[in-house]
Design a protein around this motif. Structure first.
Motif, PDB file in Angstrom:
ATOM      1  N   LEU A  81       0.832  -1.199   0.000  1.00  0.00           N
ATOM      2  CA  LEU A  81       0.000   0.000   0.000  1.00  0.00           C
ATOM      3  C   LEU A  81       0.862   1.243   0.000  1.00  0.00           C
ATOM      4  O   LEU A  81       1.842   1.330   0.742  1.00  0.00           O
ATOM      5  CB  LEU A  81      -0.888   0.011   1.260  1.00  0.00           C
ATOM      6  CG  LEU A  81      -1.704   1.272   1.522  1.00  0.00           C
ATOM      7  CD1 LEU A  81      -2.776   1.443   0.452  1.00  0.00           C
ATOM      8  CD2 LEU A  81      -2.318   1.210   2.908  1.00  0.00           C
ATOM      9  N   SER A  82       0.493   2.185  -0.824  1.00  0.00           N
ATOM     10  CA  SER A  82       1.118   3.506  -0.821  1.00  0.00           C
ATOM     11  C   SER A  82      -0.005   4.537  -0.885  1.00  0.00           C
ATOM     12  O   SER A  82      -0.821   4.509  -1.806  1.00  0.00           O
ATOM     13  CB  SER A  82       2.048   3.663  -2.021  1.00  0.00           C
ATOM     14  OG  SER A  82       2.557   4.973  -2.082  1.00  0.00           O
ATOM     15  N   VAL A  83      -0.066   5.406   0.130  1.00  0.00           N
ATOM     16  CA  VAL A  83      -1.065   6.469   0.176  1.00  0.00           C
ATOM     17  C   VAL A  83      -0.334   7.784   0.386  1.00  0.00           C
ATOM     18  O   VAL A  83       0.488   7.893   1.299  1.00  0.00           O
ATOM     19  CB  VAL A  83      -2.066   6.265   1.342  1.00  0.00           C
ATOM     20  CG1 VAL A  83      -3.089   7.386   1.366  1.00  0.00           C
ATOM     21  CG2 VAL A  83      -2.754   4.923   1.240  1.00  0.00           C
ATOM     22  N   ALA A 126      -1.757   7.972   7.562  1.00  0.00           N
ATOM     23  CA  ALA A 126      -2.248   6.766   6.902  1.00  0.00           C
ATOM     24  C   ALA A 126      -1.767   5.517   7.630  1.00  0.00           C
ATOM     25  O   ALA A 126      -2.544   4.588   7.872  1.00  0.00           O
ATOM     26  CB  ALA A 126      -1.796   6.735   5.440  1.00  0.00           C
ATOM     27  N   VAL A 156      -7.217  -0.456   4.491  1.00  0.00           N
ATOM     28  CA  VAL A 156      -6.764   0.373   3.368  1.00  0.00           C
ATOM     29  C   VAL A 156      -7.675   1.585   3.201  1.00  0.00           C
ATOM     30  O   VAL A 156      -7.205   2.712   2.992  1.00  0.00           O
ATOM     31  CB  VAL A 156      -6.704  -0.456   2.066  1.00  0.00           C
ATOM     32  CG1 VAL A 156      -6.557   0.436   0.837  1.00  0.00           C
ATOM     33  CG2 VAL A 156      -5.568  -1.462   2.145  1.00  0.00           C
ATOM     34  N   HIS A 204      -6.505   5.514   3.498  1.00  0.00           N
ATOM     35  CA  HIS A 204      -6.762   6.493   2.435  1.00  0.00           C
ATOM     36  C   HIS A 204      -7.501   7.717   2.975  1.00  0.00           C
ATOM     37  O   HIS A 204      -7.125   8.860   2.703  1.00  0.00           O
ATOM     38  CB  HIS A 204      -7.570   5.831   1.309  1.00  0.00           C
ATOM     39  CG  HIS A 204      -7.913   6.757   0.207  1.00  0.00           C
ATOM     40  ND1 HIS A 204      -7.056   7.040  -0.832  1.00  0.00           N
ATOM     41  CD2 HIS A 204      -9.037   7.496  -0.024  1.00  0.00           C
ATOM     42  CE1 HIS A 204      -7.624   7.910  -1.648  1.00  0.00           C
ATOM     43  NE2 HIS A 204      -8.831   8.193  -1.177  1.00  0.00           N
ATOM     44  N   THR A 225      -3.570   6.712  -4.088  1.00  0.00           N
ATOM     45  CA  THR A 225      -3.411   5.438  -3.388  1.00  0.00           C
ATOM     46  C   THR A 225      -3.108   4.336  -4.392  1.00  0.00           C
ATOM     47  O   THR A 225      -3.806   4.189  -5.399  1.00  0.00           O
ATOM     48  CB  THR A 225      -4.679   5.086  -2.591  1.00  0.00           C
ATOM     49  OG1 THR A 225      -4.876   6.077  -1.584  1.00  0.00           O
ATOM     50  CG2 THR A 225      -4.557   3.729  -1.919  1.00  0.00           C
TER      51      THR A 225
END
Length: 104
Positions: free
Chosen positions: A7-9, A24, A56, A60, A70
């Motif tokens: 995950l990248s937010v 996050a 997730v 976000h 995201t």
């Protein structure tokens, strides 16, 4: 069953995003997930997809900004229980060494 995700937010802004990324990551604490943050994102593990996706969604929503980006990549192991560390260990076994190197 194990669900593993990358995950990248992040808010779409100029300058440092670290304070928003921290929000996050902190949001994940409210869920039954394990996670490890690295320079490119956060690896999350959960026992089921519903818990992972709820975490997730919270991550976000925790980021402030007019625009939030995201990225989510999911590996849903439906017939086995393999943790992220197991996947790294398997690669290291083939390498014959740790899967890490510091540049000289």
């Amino acid at each position: 069953m194990t669900v593993i995700a990358m995950l990248s937010v992040a808010p779409v802004v100029e300058g440092s995003m670290s304070s928003e990324v921290a929000k996050a990551v902190a949001a994940l604490d409210d869920f039954d997930v394990s996670y490890e943050t690295n320079p490119m994102g956060t690896v999350i593990e959960a026992d089921d997809i519903d818990e992972l996706l709820a975490a997730v969604g919270a991550a976000h929503k925790a980021v402030d900004g007019d625009r939030v980006s995201t990225f989510l990549k999911v590996d849903d192991k439906r017939t086995s229980d393999q943790r992220a560390a197991d996947k790294v260990s398997a690669v290291e076994k083939h390498l014959g060494r740790p899967a890490k190197r510091d540049a000289e």
